[in-house]
Design a protein around this motif. Structure first.
Motif, short mmCIF file in Angstrom:
data_model
loop_
_atom_site.label_atom_id
_atom_site.label_comp_id
_atom_site.label_asym_id
_atom_site.label_seq_id
_atom_site.Cartn_x
_atom_site.Cartn_y
_atom_site.Cartn_z
N SER A 74 0.89 -1.18 0.00
CA SER A 74 -0.02 -0.19 0.04
C SER A 74 0.89 1.32 0.01
CB SER A 74 -0.91 -0.20 1.18
OG SER A 74 -0.11 -0.04 2.38
N TYR A 94 2.42 1.49 -3.54
CA TYR A 94 1.38 2.20 -4.28
C TYR A 94 1.48 3.46 -4.18
CZ TYR A 94 -3.41 2.65 -6.51
OH TYR A 94 -3.98 3.02 -7.62
N ALA A 95 1.35 4.22 -3.27
CA ALA A 95 1.16 5.62 -2.93
C ALA A 95 2.47 6.21 -3.43
CB ALA A 95 1.21 6.01 -1.40
N ILE A 97 4.18 5.77 -6.27
CA ILE A 97 3.86 5.90 -7.68
C ILE A 97 3.08 7.03 -8.07
CG2 ILE A 97 3.17 4.77 -9.82
CD1 ILE A 97 3.21 2.02 -8.63
N HIS A 98 3.94 7.88 -8.48
CA HIS A 98 3.67 9.21 -8.83
C HIS A 98 4.29 9.91 -10.19
CE1 HIS A 98 2.71 13.62 -8.35
NE2 HIS A 98 1.56 13.22 -7.63
N ALA A 143 -4.45 -3.30 -9.92
CA ALA A 143 -4.35 -1.84 -9.24
C ALA A 143 -2.85 -0.98 -9.73
CB ALA A 143 -4.59 -1.80 -7.65
N PHE A 144 -1.60 -1.84 -9.48
CA PHE A 144 -0.53 -1.23 -10.08
C PHE A 144 -0.47 -1.04 -11.32
CE2 PHE A 144 1.00 -2.63 -5.79
CZ PHE A 144 1.82 -1.63 -5.63
N LYS A 187 -2.94 -0.22 -13.45
CA LYS A 187 -3.78 0.93 -13.67
C LYS A 187 -2.96 2.34 -13.39
CE LYS A 187 -8.22 2.82 -12.67
NZ LYS A 187 -9.58 2.61 -12.12
N ARG A 188 -2.54 2.24 -12.06
CA ARG A 188 -1.82 3.33 -11.52
C ARG A 188 -0.39 3.62 -12.44
NH1 ARG A 188 -2.08 6.02 -6.52
NH2 ARG A 188 -0.72 7.81 -6.56
N LEU A 189 0.07 2.91 -12.96
CA LEU A 189 1.32 3.10 -13.76
C LEU A 189 1.11 3.35 -15.24
CD1 LEU A 189 3.61 -0.35 -12.91
CD2 LEU A 189 4.20 2.10 -12.39
N ARG A 222 -1.64 5.18 -16.02
CA ARG A 222 -2.11 6.58 -15.64
C ARG A 222 -0.96 7.45 -15.55
NH1 ARG A 222 -6.35 7.28 -11.19
NH2 ARG A 222 -7.59 5.72 -12.28
N CYS A 223 0.15 7.24 -14.88
CA CYS A 223 1.23 8.01 -14.72
C CYS A 223 2.20 7.90 -15.91
CB CYS A 223 2.04 7.44 -13.56
SG CYS A 223 1.26 7.64 -12.14
#
Length: 348
Positions: free
Chosen positions: A272, A275-276, A278-279, A312-313, A315-317, A319-320
């Motif tokens: 978790s 995950y935070a 990844i920006h 979830a990872f 999708k986040r990657l 998007r970044c």
């Protein structure tokens, strides 16, 4: 102005530090041990230092704390007892021939015992012909001497057994080998323990600057954790820095991941927190290469990650990657492709 001058005076000169490393720290193992001991005592006493002005106190102690961490990075101890024995020592102890002295002492003691026993026998023979009472007393004295001699021999056997247990050790072939009696600064266990104590005392200094912590986070995983007897003592430090966010979290990720994979550290909130991290700013960070390598290891090598976490990872990657530079976008595409091939349930 006075505070700035005071801080500049307390900072270690690079030329002096390099001279100290070349002339004393690197070639002499006993100097390394005593430096670790001195730095540990200094770190423990820094918090007790008093100053009239609180602001001046914090700034001065911050410089001292950074100097302690910088000096610790220059101390590269031996990795094993053999490497420590082959190293140089500034103080060389004289060799003592303990075994020969002990052997001579035992021989002399035995000869003295034999002479004393012979004298007693001669005196007993000369007095035996006087009367019956003296014969009885001579027999009683003879029996007492025999008992005393048996007790002395038994005590010697017990003593030699105790000494041999401490004095000898088993080698790889199971034979008894004479154990070398080394001074404390020539023992690898003492060096390793003092290294751990010094680093623990320095890392928990409340006055260390952020720059000092960043240097320590980059230095410890590769140079300190493999040598420490119990690296899990650093778990609280890495966890605290990992929860701070920003660049400090990126730097502490390496050490925390080593403790989890190689030393059995349990950290339920690891993914978790990862995950935070990844920006889009991570793709422009100075340490982005190391972060992407660890991210690849954490996601691809782990066999127990559930499918929803992997999704979830991904999708986040993705998007970044829309606002990332081309090199970062290519890495994201390759990583997401590998994750989808490994976890087919996420591709539907």
């Amino acid at each position: 102005m006075n505070l700035t001058r005071k801080k500049s005076r307390l900072m270690i000169d690079d030329q002096l530090l390099n001279l100290l490393e070349v002339e004393f720290i690197r070639p002499f193992r006993d100097v390394q041990y005593h430096m670790l001991l001195a730095l540990k005592d200094l770190a423990n006493g820094v918090s007790k230092m008093e100053n009239e002005e609180e602001e001046a106190k914090d700034s001065v102690l911050s410089v001292i704390s950074d100097n302690i961490g910088q000096l610790l990075m220059y101390i590269n101890i031996a990795k094993s007892q053999d490497e420590l024995d082959n190293g140089g020592f500034l103080i060389k102890l004289p060799e003592k021939k303990i075994e020969n002295n002990k052997a001579e002492k035992i021989v002399n003691d035995d000869s003295d015992d034999e002479d004393s026993v012979g004298k007693n026998w001669d005196s007993a023979d000369s007095d035996s012909g006087s009367d019956s009472e003296t014969d009885i007393s001579g027999d009683e004295g003879e029996s007492k001497r025999k008992k005393r001699k048996r007790n002395v021999n038994a005590s010697r056997v017990v003593d030699t057994g105790k000494r041999s247990k401490k004095k000898y050790k088993r080698d790889e072939q199971g034979r008894n080998v004479l154990r070398e009696q080394r001074p404390f600064f020539q023992r690898f266990s003492r060096h390793r323990g003092m290294l751990s104590e010094a680093w623990i005392a320095a890392l928990y200094l409340p006055f260390m600057s952020q720059l000092g912590h960043k240097r320590a986070l980059q230095f410890i995983p590769k140079n300190i954790i493999p040598i420490m007897h119990n690296p899990l003592r650093l778990a609280d430090y890495f966890t605290e820095r990992y929860n701070m966010g920003g660049l400090t979290s990126l730097l502490s990720l390496n050490g925390l991941f080593i403790l989890m994979t190689k030393h059995g550290l349990e950290y339920p909130k690891f993914y978790s927190s990862l995950y935070a991290l990844i920006h889009p700013k991570v793709f422009y960070s100075k340490h982005r290469t190391r972060f992407f390598q660890l991210l690849n290891i954490c996601l691809v090598s782990s066999q127990m990650l559930p499918a929803y976490v992997v999704a979830a990872f991904c999708k986040r990657l993705c998007r970044c990657a829309l606002s990332a530079p081309p090199s970062g976008a290519l890495f994201v595409l390759a990583l997401v492709s590998n994750l989808l091939r490994k976890h087919e349930e996420c591709s539907c």
